[in-house]
Write a protein that holds these residues in place. Sequence first.
Motif, PDB file in Angstrom:
ATOM      1  N   ALA A   1       5.407  -6.639  -3.200  1.00  0.00           N
ATOM      2  CA  ALA A   1       4.551  -5.806  -4.048  1.00  0.00           C
ATOM      3  C   ALA A   1       4.246  -4.451  -3.429  1.00  0.00           C
ATOM      4  O   ALA A   1       4.211  -3.426  -4.136  1.00  0.00           O
ATOM      5  CB  ALA A   1       3.244  -6.553  -4.348  1.00  0.00           C
ATOM      6  N   LEU A   2       4.015  -4.417  -2.122  1.00  0.00           N
ATOM      7  CA  LEU A   2       3.638  -3.156  -1.484  1.00  0.00           C
ATOM      8  C   LEU A   2       4.747  -2.103  -1.536  1.00  0.00           C
ATOM      9  O   LEU A   2       4.462  -0.926  -1.795  1.00  0.00           O
ATOM     10  CB  LEU A   2       3.199  -3.416  -0.045  1.00  0.00           C
ATOM     11  N   PRO A   3       6.028  -2.446  -1.294  1.00  0.00           N
ATOM     12  CA  PRO A   3       7.064  -1.419  -1.435  1.00  0.00           C
ATOM     13  C   PRO A   3       7.170  -0.841  -2.838  1.00  0.00           C
ATOM     14  O   PRO A   3       7.485   0.347  -2.998  1.00  0.00           O
ATOM     15  CB  PRO A   3       8.351  -2.163  -1.041  1.00  0.00           C
TER      16      PRO A   3
ATOM     17  N   LEU B   1      -3.775  10.976  -8.376  1.00  0.00           N
ATOM     18  CA  LEU B   1      -3.276   9.662  -8.771  1.00  0.00           C
ATOM     19  C   LEU B   1      -2.801   8.867  -7.559  1.00  0.00           C
ATOM     20  O   LEU B   1      -3.071   7.674  -7.435  1.00  0.00           O
ATOM     21  CB  LEU B   1      -2.143   9.817  -9.780  1.00  0.00           C
ATOM     22  N   ALA B   2      -2.086   9.544  -6.658  1.00  0.00           N
ATOM     23  CA  ALA B   2      -1.579   8.860  -5.466  1.00  0.00           C
ATOM     24  C   ALA B   2      -2.720   8.362  -4.589  1.00  0.00           C
ATOM     25  O   ALA B   2      -2.680   7.234  -4.069  1.00  0.00           O
ATOM     26  CB  ALA B   2      -0.670   9.805  -4.685  1.00  0.00           C
ATOM     27  N   VAL B   3      -3.756   9.173  -4.433  1.00  0.00           N
ATOM     28  CA  VAL B   3      -4.881   8.779  -3.581  1.00  0.00           C
ATOM     29  C   VAL B   3      -5.632   7.592  -4.182  1.00  0.00           C
ATOM     30  O   VAL B   3      -5.962   6.619  -3.482  1.00  0.00           O
ATOM     31  CB  VAL B   3      -5.822   9.979  -3.364  1.00  0.00           C
TER      32      VAL B   3
ATOM     33  N   MET C   1      -5.247  -0.202  -3.604  1.00  0.00           N
ATOM     34  CA  MET C   1      -4.539  -1.201  -2.818  1.00  0.00           C
ATOM     35  C   MET C   1      -5.308  -1.540  -1.550  1.00  0.00           C
ATOM     36  O   MET C   1      -5.364  -2.706  -1.123  1.00  0.00           O
ATOM     37  CB  MET C   1      -3.142  -0.665  -2.463  1.00  0.00           C
ATOM     38  N   ALA C   2      -5.930  -0.544  -0.935  1.00  0.00           N
ATOM     39  CA  ALA C   2      -6.713  -0.799   0.277  1.00  0.00           C
ATOM     40  C   ALA C   2      -7.962  -1.618  -0.018  1.00  0.00           C
ATOM     41  O   ALA C   2      -8.483  -2.309   0.870  1.00  0.00           O
ATOM     42  CB  ALA C   2      -7.099   0.525   0.942  1.00  0.00           C
ATOM     43  N   ALA C   3      -8.461  -1.564  -1.253  1.00  0.00           N
ATOM     44  CA  ALA C   3      -9.661  -2.327  -1.615  1.00  0.00           C
ATOM     45  C   ALA C   3      -9.393  -3.827  -1.719  1.00  0.00           C
ATOM     46  O   ALA C   3     -10.340  -4.624  -1.664  1.00  0.00           O
ATOM     47  CB  ALA C   3     -10.225  -1.811  -2.937  1.00  0.00           C
ATOM     48  N   VAL C   4      -8.138  -4.220  -1.876  1.00  0.00           N
ATOM     49  CA  VAL C   4      -7.829  -5.652  -2.032  1.00  0.00           C
ATOM     50  C   VAL C   4      -8.212  -6.447  -0.782  1.00  0.00           C
ATOM     51  O   VAL C   4      -9.004  -7.403  -0.865  1.00  0.00           O
ATOM     52  CB  VAL C   4      -6.344  -5.843  -2.400  1.00  0.00           C
ATOM     53  N   PRO C   5      -7.696  -6.111   0.401  1.00  0.00           N
ATOM     54  CA  PRO C   5      -8.144  -6.896   1.575  1.00  0.00           C
ATOM     55  C   PRO C   5      -9.612  -6.674   1.909  1.00  0.00           C
ATOM     56  O   PRO C   5     -10.272  -7.586   2.428  1.00  0.00           O
ATOM     57  CB  PRO C   5      -7.237  -6.379   2.706  1.00  0.00           C
TER      58      PRO C   5
ATOM     59  N   LEU D   1     -10.905  -4.934 -12.262  1.00  0.00           N
ATOM     60  CA  LEU D   1     -12.111  -4.285 -11.759  1.00  0.00           C
ATOM     61  C   LEU D   1     -11.779  -3.297 -10.641  1.00  0.00           C
ATOM     62  O   LEU D   1     -12.360  -2.207 -10.564  1.00  0.00           O
ATOM     63  CB  LEU D   1     -13.094  -5.340 -11.258  1.00  0.00           C
ATOM     64  N   VAL D   2     -10.848  -3.668  -9.779  1.00  0.00           N
ATOM     65  CA  VAL D   2     -10.435  -2.764  -8.710  1.00  0.00           C
ATOM     66  C   VAL D   2      -9.676  -1.569  -9.278  1.00  0.00           C
ATOM     67  O   VAL D   2      -9.777  -0.437  -8.764  1.00  0.00           O
ATOM     68  CB  VAL D   2      -9.582  -3.529  -7.680  1.00  0.00           C
ATOM     69  N   LEU D   3      -8.937  -1.780 -10.354  1.00  0.00           N
ATOM     70  CA  LEU D   3      -8.130  -0.712 -10.941  1.00  0.00           C
ATOM     71  C   LEU D   3      -8.920   0.201 -11.870  1.00  0.00           C
ATOM     72  O   LEU D   3      -8.353   1.179 -12.370  1.00  0.00           O
ATOM     73  CB  LEU D   3      -6.962  -1.322 -11.727  1.00  0.00           C
TER      74      LEU D   3
END
Length: 282
Positions: A131-133, A150-152, A158-162, A259-261
Amino acid sequence: MRETPRSRETAADAGPGLPQRRPGRAFAHTGASGSGTPHRSDGRPPHTPRGARRTDLAGHPGTTPPVPGWPAPLVLRVLGLLAVLFSLITWQVAVEGPLLRLDERVGGELFGHGPAALTQVFSDLGGMPVALPVLTCVIAYALWRRALRLAVYAALAMAAVPALVIPLKVATARQGPLTEAVNYYPSGHTATAAVAYGASALVLLALPRPSWLREASWPRAWMTPVAAILLTTATGIGLVLHGYHWPLDVLASWCLGPLVLAPLWWVSCRSRRRSSSRTPSC
């Protein structure tokens, strides 16, 4: 031969002079009061009243076309419902309530169903090596298109998941199925798939498509979100059928992903409105 008054009047009317306005007649491009102000027709309001015209992002009158997508009130209601459902599941897992016992019975009936090789492939769709690539390539494409915001926001999502999943795993310390290990709630693979593929879809929807892609008939705007939903759903199903997670672990991550998105969705909508305002209407 003498010209009669009738013939002279006819000759004058046929001359190159401008036609004279006759009283009581309305011209097509002037008002009935004779003010000379052009409008579409006398006695008929314009098709788009001034008060109902759309405005641009700064509030000035404009002709910005509507951007397709879900309306914001509906999205906010859905996000609120997902937040309530996620809170309910987390509470039941923390107190080991009746919903948790029902979850374990349902999970015990589902484990081992389906081809093992296929469910393993589905489970791997939520792994970081897969998923990350995908998200990294989309972020790199956004940077190449100079869509820094958008990139930031995609990287922050993605960083909020862990940052969210790991503390919840430690706090609940739920034992996993078919193992003595703990810290299985919520499903990290499912949350990773939901955010990685969902963020990729939102970024690609916000970026204007190249001209060669706009001319093609097969790419559709709904293909990227549908692909993200299918990949996320397949990940959760594979995790449950293969015995890696309980159903509630997966369901909670399905609720957590949108919610994260949410911040990225808001930025994506603004970018789509801005790009559509620059596009000339047909």
